[in-house]
Design an enzyme around this catalytic site. Structure first.
Site, PDB file in Angstrom:
ATOM      1  CB  CYS A   1       1.995   7.596   6.430  1.00  0.00           C
ATOM      2  SG  CYS A   1       1.864   7.089   8.153  1.00  0.00           S
TER       3      CYS A   1
ATOM      4  CG  HIS B   1       6.179   6.179   8.202  1.00  0.00           C
ATOM      5  ND1 HIS B   1       5.377   7.260   7.893  1.00  0.00           N
ATOM      6  CD2 HIS B   1       6.895   5.905   7.079  1.00  0.00           C
ATOM      7  CE1 HIS B   1       5.617   7.621   6.638  1.00  0.00           C
ATOM      8  NE2 HIS B   1       6.520   6.820   6.127  1.00  0.00           N
TER       9      HIS B   1
END
Length: 988
Positions: free
Chosen positions: A252, A911
């Site tokens: 990510c 994230h």
């Protein structure tokens, strides 16, 4: 005059003149790489020589037109015969001589001139009589093959031009060539400026041309693309640039950086126009041979084709890992670190400077800043000239001042992005658990505010105000370590009594709980039983004289009374007979609390645990009121969600190292920073009889029935006949055994002197070892895990907000260099810790601002979750620029936001996502790996913002498409890119 023209108009000079000019050219012309020479049939050339030497214009030896018929295999293909020998079958003449002969005599109709190039072979220069003959075809139609000849001095681009012409490829099409050898292996002809010789192309090979598909992919290596179904592979048409990126497994960070760069208009348009193909630098030793630029271009063209829901950037990920080993594998990384590598890699792969010259940098030496800045920028562009420099590079002014001689050094340095610090609060919020003297009271969780660089005494003072327990009563702060990583929270504060007027020395005892297996641990090389740490450690204040096994056994039972049930008198525990002389064995060193004799008894009379001898009831003075129970749980993050329950059960994990340090002074200098050891304070008067006022609990009270139970001593009755005790006595089986251990609670140690269960040569640690059956019957795991919350836990924490302008100003403040990075003073002739100040001199078209949220020092590691208030429009840098006199030709200093890279989570995990504004329709989108949704402008500013992209207003393109009508809430496009990919690994 062309090579095929015939000479009929010009009258040739005299024969002697002809002979003299041609012989002079043959004698004086040297072979030079790339020059053209011509092949002439030897018989015709000898005939010409005889004619000009002996004949006249009307002589019968006239050679006629140049005729090379004897050199060809046939007159259809005009291929040269094989194995022709120079000066036997043909002669070579330089281009100037050839054109003179052609003008004087002409050439036989339809015969092509045999032009050949001079090639630079490894050891010599040579005229290439036989050029390379290769087969050409298209990837889309491999059966249609044509043959063509190319000189070894020709470049690959000439082959590409010939193929485009031969196969009628539309102008402007992006093409790439593959070289296929006889063994069917294929290799990219990446550098179109490379010669045929250097590319190792030889006769008989095949060159295949492919053109990029409309969706941005290549026919030869079509990547996996996330689709709803096979049928809509060619029917999907979406907004260009609104395309997700598949998470390949903890990638990510890469997807977030790519989405921000993808929505940087000048860079994306540069790649969409295929301008990069002409600027690929294959010889730069600092670059990646153009591979990073090509891999990035492939991703961008696919994302902006408008034909994909989501692209799988697997090839790009592989290239990045190949050239930057830190990104190999699928570990979590930093999006800003990848961004830094990628911008540098793209710059070097696209650097227009092929040979970097050496430039000696000069100090300002009192010259005007404008002059020094212009010189620095010119020098930078002489070595660095690429689209990355055009778009992202600005100029710093760096001022260094020597602390001794006050020498001032001024330099101007380029930058690609700004890493600005966040204002750091001088206070920190800590969540701690207070463990009182009452063994029946559950730990209470508090939220306190302490100085970030404060001492343990600051924490004790803040907590005492909440608990109404004076710090002089004895508070100890314990920090825990998990796998060498300092836990930010929680910490535990123990209330320990320190008895006044007590002449005898007190000992702080650290206690571990262990569960013993039924089987011996033969793999360890010893005869010991295997043990496993469980539960929570205890900290106990005991008299040194009360450290016998019998005294400690009863003391531990008292401190564990809340969750260890003492045996009921009606319960029959297994009894054993024991001879008096066994007492001598108690002083021996045991392993896990089991002596060799007891191990033999285990074999003869199996049972879940062994017994613990008790010679007499412990005296009251052997029990310390200063002992407490503790429930540290270092492996559980007490998050906000878990605290919503009144009584929280934490998981039983493996134990962590506890290393208490005692202090009688509450003004301990131990820091409240997260530490790898135990820092503590303990002081004051004897504990009062009353318990401290209970805090405001947010949970239901537990039943107090356990407080009515008393710990039963496993010792024989004090009224038992002494004679009977001397001869042969019976004892009740112990719930657990006691063993001296190391600081980790894993390795056994010998007993202390004088029958003590522990040694005082260093910090004492003991473990109580439970038989599994005994633990199951008498140890209440659920009760041991419970705690309550103080009212301070319910008070919402205020979110800190800082202005982006504050961060930029903080970036330009004066700082002193660190010891690891001193500056060499040319006057003092030594390294100095000079003061350094950075100022912004000039800004690029696109400014990247990196918010330094991750803070690392020798003592702390933290992520700053402050909200940075950054404008979406009209960010004005005019107040930050050092150059105040800006001419009308200079660009403005106002910028608009175009993209944001976000990081959610903490130091060890998290994230990445991104917000970006589409350059074509002006709409904001939220990119979360393969999923893309509409975004509103009021959603963009969060405490997760990590990297900001700003575009200068005078360069912002006016959107060419209308903004979509769908609202973020009702958008159907939000699910367009959220399809599943079979090969995609799990998300972060």
């Amino acid at each position: 005059m062309t090579a095929n023209s015939r000479c009929s108009a010009a009258e040739p000079p005299g024969l002697e003149t002809q002979r003299r000019e041609i012989e002079s050219l043959l004698r004086e012309c040297e072979l030079r790489a790339g020059d053209s020479w011509y092949v002439v049939d030897r018989r015709w050339f000898e005939q010409w020589k005889e004619f000009v030497e002996t004949g006249d214009q009307n002589s019968s030896s006239f050679p006629g037109q140049i005729d090379n018929t004897e050199l060809f295999e046939d007159l259809d293909s005009y291929h040269l015969k094989e194995r022709l020998v120079e000066n036997e079958d043909f002669v070579l003449v330089p281009a100037e001589a050839w054109h003179k002969l052609l003008a004087w005599y002409g050439m036989v109709d339809d015969q092509p001139p045999l032009e050949r190039k001079v090639v630079d072979l490894p050891s010599t220069l040579k005229v290439e009589v036989y050029p390379v003959e290769i087969f050409l075809c298209l990837h889309s139609n491999m059966e249609n093959v044509i043959t063509a000849q190319f000189s070894r001095a020709d470049n690959i681009h000439s082959i590409q031009r010939a193929m485009c012409q031969a196969f009628s490829v539309p102008p402007g099409s992006e093409c790439r060539l593959w070289m296929k050898s006889s063994d069917s292996s294929c290799e990219r002809l990446r550098n179109v400026h490379m010669s045929v010789l250097d590319a190792c192309l030889s006769s008989g090979m095949t060159v295949i041309m492919e053109t990029r598909n409309a969706d941005g992919t290549w026919p030869s290596s079509r990547p996996q693309i996330m689709r709803n179904s096979v049928e809509d592979q060619d029917s999907y048409r979406g907004q260009a640039g609104v395309c997700g990126l598949t998470n390949l497994g903890n990638t990510c960070f890469m997807n977030s950086a790519l989405q921000c760069l993808s929505n940087t208009p000048p860079l994306t348009e540069y790649f969409l126009r295929t301008s990069y193909l002409e600027e690929l630098n294959f010889t730069n030793p600092l670059g990646m041979k153009g591979e990073i630029a090509e891999a990035y271009a492939d991703v961008i063209k696919q994302m902006w084709s408008g034909r994909h829901y989501s692209v799988v950037p697997r090839v790009f990920k592989t290239k990045v890992g190949h050239f930057a080993s830190q990104f190999l594998g699928y570990q979590q990384h930093d999006s800003q670190e990848l961004l830094s590598f990628l911008l540098d890699g793209l710059h070097e792969d696209l650097n227009r400077v092929k040979n970097k010259e050496y430039i000696e940098l000069r100090d300002a030496n009192g010259r005007p800043d404008q002059e020094v800045a212009e010189e620095a920028w010119r020098n930078h562009r002489r070595r660095n000239d690429s689209v990355i420099v055009d778009t992202f590079h600005g100029l710093f002014k760096s001022t260094l001042v020597c602390p001794e001689c006050h020498k001032v050094s001024v330099t101007f340095d380029p930058f690609c992005y700004l890493s600005v610090p966040l204002p750091v609060s001088k206070e920190r919020v800590m969540e701690v658990f207070f463990v009182s003297l009452d063994p029946y009271a559950k730990p209470v969780q508090h939220r306190v505010v302490v100085p970030k660089a404060g001492k343990v005494s600051d924490l004790c003072t803040a907590l005492s105000e909440m608990t109404n327990v004076p710090p002089t009563r004895g508070l100890m702060v314990a920090f825990y370590v998990k796998q060498n990583v300092f836990l930010e929270s929680p910490s535990f504060v123990y209330e320990l009594s320190v008895l006044e007027e007590q002449q005898e020395e007190q000992v702080l005892l650290a206690l571990y709980l262990r569960e013993r297996s039924h089987y011996r641990d033969y793999g360890s090389g010893s005869s010991s039983y295997g043990t496993t740490l469980f539960g929570h450690p205890l900290l106990l204040n005991v008299m040194r004289s009360s450290c016998s096994r019998e005294a400690l056994y009863n003391l531990f039972l008292q401190r564990l009374a809340r969750y260890v049930r003492p045996p009921d008198p009606s319960e029959e525990l297994e009894e054993e007979e024991e001879e008096e002389d066994e007492e001598e064995e108690l002083d021996k060193t045991q392993t896990n609390g089991i002596s060799d004799d007891e191990e033999q008894e285990d074999v003869e009379n199996p049972g879940p645990s062994q017994t613990e001898p008790c010679c007499s009831d412990p005296s009251p003075s052997s029990q310390s009121d200063g002992t407490v129970t503790t429930e540290p749980q270092p492996e559980v993050n007490h998050t906000e969600s878990s605290m919503d329950h009144g009584e929280t059960e934490t998981s039983n994990g493996s134990m962590n190292q506890t290393e208490p340090v005692c202090s009688a002074d509450t003004n301990s200098s131990n820091s409240t920073r997260d530490s790898g050891s135990i820092a503590g304070t303990g002081a004051g008067s004897e504990a009062p009889a009353e318990q401290p006022q209970q805090p405001c609990e947010t949970t239901e009270e537990e039943s107090e029935e356990g407080k009515q139970e008393e710990a039963c001593s496993p010792s024989p009755s004090a009224n038992e006949h002494p004679a009977k005790r001397r001869a042969c006595r019976k004892r009740r089986k112990s719930l657990f055994t006691i063993q001296a251990v190391n600081s980790n609670g894993t390795t056994e140690r010998g007993m202390g002197e004088g029958g003590s269960a522990v040694s005082f040569s260093s910090q004492p640690y003991v473990a109580i070892d439970w038989d599994p059956d005994m633990k199951k019957r008498f140890y209440n795991e659920n009760e041991a895990e419970k705690y309550v919350k103080h009212a301070s836990m319910e008070v919402p924490q205020q979110q800190t907000t800082v202005q982006l302008q504050e961060c930029i100003e903080l970036f330009t403040t004066v700082e002193t260099l660190e010891e690891e990075n001193p500056w060499y003073c040319p006057v003092c002739k030594k390294h100095q810790l000079a003061t350094k100040k950075l100022d912004l001199w000039s800004l690029p078209e696109v400014v990247i601002i990196h918010l330094k949220r991750f803070s690392y020092t020798k003592f702390t590691r933290e992520k700053l979750d402050s909200i940075v208030d950054f404008p979406l429009r009209d960010l004005d840098f005019s107040g930050c620029l050092l150059r105040k006199t800006v001419s009308s030709e200079e660009p403005p200093s106002r910028y608009d936001l175009i993209a944001v890279s976000n990081h959610y989570g903490g130091l060890r995990d998290g994230h990445y996502t991104s917000y970006a504004r589409n350059k074509d329709n002006g709409q904001w989108y939220y990119f979360d790996d393969s999923k893309v949704t509409f975004a509103r402008e009021d959603q963009i500013m969060t405490n997760a913002a990590y990297v900001l992209f700003y575009h200068r207003q005078d360069k912002i393109r006016i959107p060419t498409l209308p903004a979509p009508n769908a609202s973020p809430a009702s958008s159907t496009q939000s699910d367009v890119t959220s399809c599943k990919d079979d090969e995609a690994a799990g998300l972060d």
